[in-house]
Design an enzyme around this catalytic site. Structure first.
Site, PDB file in Angstrom:
ATOM      1  N   GLU A 310       0.835  -1.209   0.000  1.00 42.58           N
ATOM      2  CA  GLU A 310       0.000   0.000   0.000  1.00 42.58           C
ATOM      3  C   GLU A 310       0.870   1.259   0.000  1.00 42.58           C
ATOM      4  O   GLU A 310       0.513   2.264  -0.630  1.00 42.58           O
ATOM      5  CB  GLU A 310      -0.945  -0.006   1.206  1.00 42.58           C
ATOM      6  CG  GLU A 310      -1.774  -1.278   1.378  1.00 42.58           C
ATOM      7  CD  GLU A 310      -2.446  -1.767   0.101  1.00 42.58           C
ATOM      8  OE1 GLU A 310      -2.767  -0.937  -0.781  1.00 42.58           O
ATOM      9  OE2 GLU A 310      -2.644  -2.991  -0.037  1.00 42.58           O
ATOM     10  N   TYR A 397      -1.332  -7.917 -11.078  1.00 43.97           N
ATOM     11  CA  TYR A 397      -0.282  -7.832 -10.064  1.00 43.97           C
ATOM     12  C   TYR A 397       0.967  -8.612 -10.497  1.00 43.97           C
ATOM     13  O   TYR A 397       2.062  -8.046 -10.587  1.00 43.97           O
ATOM     14  CB  TYR A 397      -0.763  -8.404  -8.732  1.00 43.97           C
ATOM     15  CG  TYR A 397      -1.882  -7.663  -8.057  1.00 43.97           C
ATOM     16  CD1 TYR A 397      -1.631  -6.858  -6.950  1.00 43.97           C
ATOM     17  CD2 TYR A 397      -3.199  -7.781  -8.488  1.00 43.97           C
ATOM     18  CE1 TYR A 397      -2.659  -6.185  -6.299  1.00 43.97           C
ATOM     19  CE2 TYR A 397      -4.232  -7.106  -7.856  1.00 43.97           C
ATOM     20  CZ  TYR A 397      -3.957  -6.316  -6.767  1.00 43.97           C
ATOM     21  OH  TYR A 397      -4.981  -5.654  -6.126  1.00 43.97           O
TER      22      TYR A 397
END
Length: 616
Positions: A310, A397
């Site tokens: 994050e 991803y």
């Protein structure tokens, strides 16, 4: 109409919103927000302006300068994915004021009753706007192409406090004048200025995509863990708060490492909010206030790797953003690469390599999942008529990471680091597509297209042959032990003596999809995997148990599905029950979902419903 985004009604020929000023009254009794949204456009406009909404009731649209009504229409047939189009007829205005209210079924919001919280005394609400759910909180051009700054005046019960993906300005008493527009939406100044109410003000000065709009309201407490970081939880959840503060104590070191690699941290604060267990993701990169599931708190600091991901979004994803979800890999592929670079320095190369190995296995699993829908194995994929929540996967991803790593391997790390910093500096606070990135790549690394098949990587299906499966002593050892299990050999206690959750996760994910029930039970009897406090390990094992028809674990599966709402765990367990199981497993899936549904976030509800409708 010239659409800019397959998931939005926004017209590319229209001016985009640059600023939103929101007044929000949160009614916990009805699970409704009464609000007004002042939208400022990049230029004055005459004609029909299209906005995105979902389950929103509009009371009126006004010219904010004259307070004269502005004509508008609402489509009578909502689109299954995009929601309801609102068309506002402007006559040279550059701003418009919309008075509205949300629905109790707003897809971005989860309202928790007091009984669903730690203290059992106060309610709680939080948002999840990615990918296309901001439109259920306020009318907007809900596309990453429309980057907005925003100000919020939020009216909440005075027993609660609020946090946002924005700078907190102040907490104060309400004043009657603030409610004058909301009266058209049946909310009077007496409610706005109630003795039990308080106003929290927030401001986001940097332009962000609408999916990064976020707030949470509840009885919140915090711990300072660094000069730029607080960890928040429910104030009654003292044990969770203490554990989170310990787990994320190294956050400042990661921020500093990120700055060395990628440039200045542009968001001032990097606070963390640990949400209730129903939060549907591992983490959400809301700027200034990252949202986290409590399942990342593992007690061994490995949960900090989610924080590293994050944090990495602070540069790749939040500073530079995909222009729409068809280019999602630009957000997540670069961020997964950046996360592993941070982890490599802070936690060591072996841990980073394990991460790559787990990701590699996840990517190969996704190829199997999408074998009948190969479009979803492309980095740049077409999503017209596709709900992004339905096709959410590890492809952007992990295949995205592999593509970024392929470029690094071609030109060398030193040259790639220089390229990456230039890329971030060039496109910060902008939203781009794959072609824009590729043109920048070719301009800054001449001849790269002769060394790497860029079209194959971005538009081709499957995993390219020049992708990289990691090599390290521990990775090779774990893969070897997983192969031995197929032959009936269990890892010895010496083999696993130094294993943490990641090693077990890699081991379990490389076992056969199903095994002899006696083998599975023997493995658990020795190592107690079904009771693991690490949900990555626990869920990987329970998935194996279900597909291996070990019905002795149905009770633990049910317990797990009722105590967490993270889709990373719901998706494989419900899929295993519904797809791989027999009548008993399918019945269990339906029973558990019926009992747990209301505890899940609306996004997670939709994902589980999709799984059950597909296989049952």
């Amino acid at each position: 109409m010239a659409p800019i985004d397959p998931h939005s009604f926004t017209d590319s020929s229209h001016p985009l919103t640059t600023h939103v000023a929101l007044s929000l009254y949160l009614d916990f009794n009805t699970s409704i927000i009464h609000g007004s949204a002042l939208l400022t456009l990049s230029s004055a406009f005459s004609g029909e302006l299209s906005l995105d909404t979902r389950c929103i009731s509009i009371a009126m649209v006004l010219d904010p300068l004259t307070l004269e009504p502005i004509p508008y229409s609402v489509s009578t047939t909502p689109d299954r994915i995009r929601g309801t189009e609102v068309v506002v007829v402007l006559s040279g205005q550059s701003s418009l004021l919309i008075v509205y209210s949300t629905s109790p079924s707003a897809s971005a919001l989860q309202w928790l009753s007091p009984l669903q919280t730690f203290s059992k005394l106060h309610p709680y609400v939080y948002t999840q706007c990615q990918a296309i759910h901001a439109r259920s909180i306020f009318p907007c051009q809900d596309t990453p192409a429309a980057r907005i700054r925003y100000d919020v005046v939020m009216n909440i019960p005075n027993s609660l406090s609020a946090v946002m993906s924005a700078r907190h300005v102040r907490r104060r008493l309400a004043v009657p004048e603030e409610a004058k527009h909301l009266e058209a939406g049946s909310l009077g100044s007496s409610l706005w200025c109630g003795e039990d109410r308080v106003v929290e003000e927030f401001a986001m000065e940097q332009p962000i995509p609408p999916y990064l709009f976020a707030f949470a309201v509840g009885e919140l407490g915090f711990r300072e863990v660094g000069p730029r970081t607080r960890v928040y939880t429910e104030s009654a959840a003292i044990e969770v708060l203490d554990a989170a503060a310990l787990e994320f104590a190294g956050t400042e070191d990661m921020i500093k490492q990120g700055e060395k690699l990628f440039g200045d941290y542009e968001w001032e604060r990097f606070d963390l909010l640990v949400l209730p267990p129903s939060f549907p993701y591992g983490g959400m990169e809301n700027p200034r206030m990252v949202f986290l599931t409590p399942t990342v708190i593992k007690g061994d600091a490995t949960g900090a790797q989610v924080v590293a991901h994050e944090l990495a979004h602070s540069w790749t994803g939040n500073l530079i953003t995909n222009i729409n979800n068809e280019h999602f890999w630009l957000n997540e592929g670069f961020t997964t690469y950046a996360e592993r670079r941070i982890v490599e320095v802070v936690q060591g190369a072996d841990i980073a390599t394990l991460n790559i190995g787990i990701g590699w296995r996840g990517l190969t699993d996704e190829m199997e999942r999408f074998k009948d829908n190969l479009e979803c194995t492309k980095l740049w994929n077409k999503q017209e008529g596709v709900d992004p929540d339905d096709v959410y996967s590890q492809v952007p991803y992990e295949k995205g990471f592999q593509f970024v790593l392929r470029i690094e391997r071609q030109i060398g790390r030193t040259a790639f680091d220089e390229f990456l910093k230039k890329y971030i500096a060039t496109f910060k606070f902008k939203s781009i597509d794959t072609n824009t990135f590729l043109e920048f790549l070719k301009a800054n690394i001449p001849g790269i297209e002769k060394e790497i098949n860029l079209q194959l990587w971005t538009e081709g299906v499957g995993i390219p042959e020049d992708a990289y499966e990691p090599v390290s002593t521990i990775y090779t050892k774990i893969i070897s032990l997983a192969k031995e299990f197929k032959e009936g050999k269990m890892p010895s206690e010496d083999d696993v003596a130094e294993w943490n959750g990641q090693e077990w996760e890699l081991y379990l994910e490389n076992l056969p999809k199903s095994c002899e029930p006696s083998q599975v039970m023997a493995l658990d009897k020795r190592y107690r995997l079904a009771e693991s406090k690490d949900y990555e390990v626990k869920v990987s094992f329970l998935q194996l148990a279900v597909t291996s028809k070990c019905r002795e674990y149905h009770g633990e599966v049910k317990k797990t599905l009722k105590e967490v709402g993270r889709m990373k765990y719901l998706r494989p367990l419900f899929t295993a029950l519904a797809q791989s199981g027999g009548t008993e497993e399918k019945q269990l899936a339906k029973q558990v979902f019926a009992e747990a549904r209301e505890t899940y976030h609306p996004i997670a509800q939709g994902v589980v419903e999709s799984i059950l409708s597909k296989y049952i």
